[in-house]
Design a protein around this motif. Structure first.
Motif, PDB file in Angstrom:
ATOM      1  N   LEU A 152       0.840  -1.203   0.000  1.00 33.36           N
ATOM      2  CA  LEU A 152       0.000   0.000   0.000  1.00 33.36           C
ATOM      3  C   LEU A 152       0.871   1.247   0.000  1.00 33.36           C
ATOM      4  O   LEU A 152       0.603   2.202  -0.740  1.00 33.36           O
ATOM      5  CB  LEU A 152      -0.919  -0.022   1.222  1.00 33.36           C
ATOM      6  N   ARG A 153       1.914   1.234   0.806  1.00 29.79           N
ATOM      7  CA  ARG A 153       2.814   2.390   0.878  1.00 29.79           C
ATOM      8  C   ARG A 153       3.485   2.647  -0.456  1.00 29.79           C
ATOM      9  O   ARG A 153       3.678   3.814  -0.852  1.00 29.79           O
ATOM     10  CB  ARG A 153       3.871   2.114   1.963  1.00 29.79           C
ATOM     11  N   SER A 154       3.823   1.607  -1.194  1.00 31.00           N
ATOM     12  CA  SER A 154       4.513   1.779  -2.475  1.00 31.00           C
ATOM     13  C   SER A 154       3.614   2.380  -3.553  1.00 31.00           C
ATOM     14  O   SER A 154       4.116   2.817  -4.594  1.00 31.00           O
ATOM     15  CB  SER A 154       5.065   0.437  -2.951  1.00 31.00           C
ATOM     16  N   SER A 155       2.309   2.406  -3.316  1.00 24.43           N
ATOM     17  CA  SER A 155       1.398   2.989  -4.307  1.00 24.43           C
ATOM     18  C   SER A 155       1.373   4.511  -4.242  1.00 24.43           C
ATOM     19  O   SER A 155       0.777   5.169  -5.101  1.00 24.43           O
ATOM     20  CB  SER A 155      -0.025   2.445  -4.101  1.00 24.43           C
ATOM     21  N   PHE A 156       1.992   5.096  -3.213  1.00 26.21           N
ATOM     22  CA  PHE A 156       2.066   6.553  -3.078  1.00 26.21           C
ATOM     23  C   PHE A 156       3.457   7.031  -3.452  1.00 26.21           C
ATOM     24  O   PHE A 156       4.397   6.255  -3.566  1.00 26.21           O
ATOM     25  CB  PHE A 156       1.742   6.975  -1.643  1.00 26.21           C
ATOM     26  N   SER A 157       3.574   8.345  -3.649  1.00 24.35           N
ATOM     27  CA  SER A 157       4.859   8.923  -4.042  1.00 24.35           C
ATOM     28  C   SER A 157       5.799   8.954  -2.839  1.00 24.35           C
ATOM     29  O   SER A 157       5.405   8.719  -1.703  1.00 24.35           O
ATOM     30  CB  SER A 157       4.646  10.350  -4.577  1.00 24.35           C
ATOM     31  N   PHE A 158       7.051   9.232  -3.122  1.00 28.23           N
ATOM     32  CA  PHE A 158       8.045   9.362  -2.066  1.00 28.23           C
ATOM     33  C   PHE A 158       8.835  10.646  -2.291  1.00 28.23           C
ATOM     34  O   PHE A 158       9.389  10.852  -3.390  1.00 28.23           O
ATOM     35  CB  PHE A 158       8.999   8.174  -2.058  1.00 28.23           C
ATOM     36  N   PRO A 159       8.894  11.527  -1.299  1.00 33.53           N
ATOM     37  CA  PRO A 159       8.218  11.448  -0.005  1.00 33.53           C
ATOM     38  C   PRO A 159       6.715  11.700  -0.127  1.00 33.53           C
ATOM     39  O   PRO A 159       6.259  12.334  -1.079  1.00 33.53           O
ATOM     40  CB  PRO A 159       8.909  12.528   0.818  1.00 33.53           C
ATOM     41  N   MET A 160       5.965  11.222   0.852  1.00 32.88           N
ATOM     42  CA  MET A 160       4.511  11.361   0.828  1.00 32.88           C
ATOM     43  C   MET A 160       4.114  12.776   1.243  1.00 32.88           C
ATOM     44  O   MET A 160       4.699  13.368   2.146  1.00 32.88           O
ATOM     45  CB  MET A 160       3.865  10.349   1.788  1.00 32.88           C
ATOM     46  N   THR A 161       3.081  13.253   0.574  1.00 34.04           N
ATOM     47  CA  THR A 161       2.497  14.532   0.989  1.00 34.04           C
ATOM     48  C   THR A 161       1.535  14.273   2.138  1.00 34.04           C
ATOM     49  O   THR A 161       1.155  13.126   2.419  1.00 34.04           O
ATOM     50  CB  THR A 161       1.746  15.174  -0.188  1.00 34.04           C
ATOM     51  N   GLU A 162       1.110  15.349   2.806  1.00 33.75           N
ATOM     52  CA  GLU A 162       0.182  15.185   3.926  1.00 33.75           C
ATOM     53  C   GLU A 162      -1.146  14.600   3.435  1.00 33.75           C
ATOM     54  O   GLU A 162      -1.784  13.815   4.142  1.00 33.75           O
ATOM     55  CB  GLU A 162      -0.044  16.536   4.608  1.00 33.75           C
ATOM     56  N   LYS A 163      -1.536  14.963   2.255  1.00 41.26           N
ATOM     57  CA  LYS A 163      -2.780  14.434   1.705  1.00 41.26           C
ATOM     58  C   LYS A 163      -2.663  12.926   1.468  1.00 41.26           C
ATOM     59  O   LYS A 163      -3.591  12.159   1.756  1.00 41.26           O
ATOM     60  CB  LYS A 163      -3.096  15.152   0.388  1.00 41.26           C
ATOM     61  N   GLU A 164      -1.511  12.482   0.968  1.00 43.14           N
ATOM     62  CA  GLU A 164      -1.298  11.053   0.742  1.00 43.14           C
ATOM     63  C   GLU A 164      -1.229  10.288   2.061  1.00 43.14           C
ATOM     64  O   GLU A 164      -1.705   9.152   2.160  1.00 43.14           O
ATOM     65  CB  GLU A 164      -0.014  10.848  -0.064  1.00 43.14           C
TER      66      GLU A 164
END
Length: 605
Positions: A71-83
């Motif tokens: 699940l974490r890998s489906s978001f960008s890096f670094p994560m935004t507060e919205k993500e």
């Protein structure tokens, strides 16, 4: 013209320097708003971390962590507060899905997200709730496999228990086992009629159903081999099955092992062809790749028991079309040299039965005596999974001198016709690089004056090696023991090559090879006891630091009147060809005995 160009270049450089310095000076006195426009500040990155609380089962926890990682890998890096907010909202559902295969269908997950000075922290509180229990298990085997012992055993050892939590991984494993047994036992048309997990979330229980039809069990059909120099009738003797027997994949594995271990072939590929079956008989195709007909051996080295040494050898792996073989090897060293030749004829089962005709001679030079001998022997060897048994009838002619005898007695000559039985048991977790195991070799031999022998004697020897590895600490524990007894009226009538002595790199370290006789002297004795304990601790890679203590006794009576012992450190390398070890030993039970450097190479067992 040249001077004018230089003047122009110097002026241009001076102007550029003035502009840069002025720009830097101006910026240093600019008001803060203007400076921020010229050099916008970078936004500080705060890491995102999460932890799961409430799950103690390591297997379930591992599956949850893998699910959250995906699940974490489906978001960008670094994560935004919205993500991060999206992650926190999706994580509970993902966790609930991750625990369902282990029977938890009423789990609840609460989450929180907190911002601290060093990052964002998410906490996921998991309440697994009650596990979904198994209410009933229905497993039916139809077809000819219904009475097959393998399927009968399968039904007896089903892991599903009424009232136990449902585990879908266990369900998948048992489903795969039904097909595995079918493949192994020759049910090539087997099919699953029904496989279900019926889940009732209202009453909260599960039902497991397997209905498996094995169909007809096939039999071994004709076996064909790729072209080789051997007669087909000879190759057929390797088969661990007969045409018409029920198909059994383990018999194919045994056949393959026998073909490869016979030393005739580099590879043996055995392929059943069920699509070509006729009336339930499956043809078997065996593809063979031959080894080279001749192999040569050449080596030079140094051994603490032999001194400088050289080895020459020749192997002819096939003579004729029935698998006959020939081996000869010449070993030359400062102390012990030998020449042997063997002609080997395969038995009726060539994978595990051998008839050997051998001859040779050797020269022995050690502190306890010297000898020259000639030997001739015939032997029959039977191999099995863990056992190697051999029966030998040999003739020995030896001219020898014992150091314990008076100088007036220069040489003794003896002739012996001696039957010998030797059995060796091996049980290890790996053939060349074991972590644990045991080997034990027992040998019985003797001679009778009434059968072309100069003396009567009976001798029994036992050699035992054990190895155990403590995986957590990478520590190897080795124990070795040698026991021997000779029943003879006059020990001096036994040739040097059959006398019981101790000492050397594979006996009692700190002492020269075969230098320990009765009461620590050069005198031969009727009884021998040797024991060795060694600890090897891994230090880096395949290198181990070793410490050992060896002890040995040779005597007629009062066996432990004088014990010879050696101890010291060593270093061992677990190489691709076996254990290579260098030790430094002190014979601490002897006065004025110098430290001895000794070297060994071979398998731990």
């Amino acid at each position: 013209m040249k001077n004018r160009f230089i003047h122009i270049l110097i002026r241009a450089l001076l102007c550029l320097s003035f502009v840069l310095n002025a720009s830097a000076a101006t910026q240093s006195y600019l008001p803060s708003p203007i400076k921020s426009i010229l050099s916008p500040p970078t936004k500080r990155f705060l890491p995102f971390r999460y932890k799961v609380i409430g799950v103690n089962n390591d297997i379930i926890k591992k599956n949850i962590n893998l699910t959250l990682l995906n699940l974490r890998s489906s978001f960008s890096f670094p994560m935004t507060e919205k993500e991060m907010d999206h992650f926190i909202k999706k994580a509970p559902k993902a966790i609930q899905t991750a625990v369902e295969p282990y029977g938890y269908f009423r789990s609840q997950v609460e989450s929180s997200l907190v911002k601290k000075s060093d990052g964002w922290y998410a906490t996921l509180y998991v309440n697994l709730g009650p596990a979904l229990p198994i209410r009933s298990v229905q497993v039916e085997i139809k077809g000819e496999g219904k009475t097959d012992p393998k399927y009968v055993e399968f039904l007896k050892k089903l892991p599903f228990k009424i009232g136990a939590p449902l585990q879908t991984e266990m369900y998948d494993t048992e489903k795969a086992r039904l097909y595995d047994i079918a493949t192994e036992r020759g049910y090539f048309n087997a099919s699953m009629l029904k496989s279900q997990i019926r889940i009732n979330l209202t009453q909260y229980y599960a039902r497991i159903i397997f209905i498996f039809d094995t169909g007809k069990r096939f039999r071994f059909g004709p076996t064909t081999f790729t072209k080789t120099p051997f007669y087909d009738s000879f190759l057929q003797r390797f088969l661990a099955y007969k045409k018409g027997d029920y198909f059994d994949a383990k018999k194919l594995e045994k056949t393959q092992f026998g073909l490869v271990s016979s030393n005739y072939f580099d590879q043996a590929l055995i392929t059943p062809e069920p699509k070509k079956a006729v009336n339930g008989y499956v043809p078997i195709k065996v593809s063979l790749i031959l080894r080279k007909r001749k192999a040569y051996l050449f080596g030079v080295g140094y051994g603490t028991d032999t001194g400088p040494r050289a080895t020459l050898g020749l192997s002819v792996r096939r003579i004729g079309h029935e698998g006959h073989r020939f081996h000869t090897i010449l070993r030359g060293s400062q102390y012990n040299s030998s020449l042997t030749a063997k002609y080997i004829i395969p038995g009726w089962h060539p994978a595990n039965q051998l008839f050997t005709i051998g001859a040779g001679g050797s020269y022995i030079k050690q502190s306890t005596g010297t000898a020259n001998n000639a030997k001739f022997a015939v032997s029959y060897t039977i191999l099995s999974d863990h056992w190697n048994n051999s029966f030998t009838l040999g003739y020995l002619n030896e001219r020898y001198h014992l150091s314990s005898l008076p100088s007036s007695i220069q040489n003794l000559t003896t002739n012996l016709v001696s039957p010998t039985f030797e059995t060796k048991y091996t049980n290890a977790d790996h053939k060349t690089h074991p972590k644990k195991g045991i080997t034990a070799t027992l040998q019985l031999t003797g001679a009778d004056k009434n059968i072309l022998s100069k003396t009567d004697f009976f001798q029994v020897t036992l050699h035992v090696n054990t190895l155990y590895t403590i995986n957590k600490t990478n520590t190897r524990l080795l124990f070795r023991s040698d026991l021997g007894h000779t029943d003879i009226a006059n020990i001096d009538n036994l040739p040097l090559s059959l006398q019981l002595f101790a000492g050397g790199s594979e006996s009692v370290r700190g002492y020269p090879y075969n230098s320990i006789g009765i009461y620590g002297s050069n005198n031969p004795g009727r009884n021998m006891v040797v024991a060795s304990t060694e600890v090897q601790q891994k230090i880096i890679g395949a290198f181990y630091l070793a410490g050992f203590i060896d002890a040995g006794v040779v005597a007629n009576n009062h066996l432990f009147h004088h014990i010879n012992a050696g101890t010291g450190p060593g270093i061992a390398w677990i190489s691709p060809i076996g254990t290579v070890e260098l030790t430094v030993a002190e014979a601490f039970t002897q006065l004025n005995k110098p430290w001895t450097i000794q070297f060994t190479m071979g398998t731990a067992l």
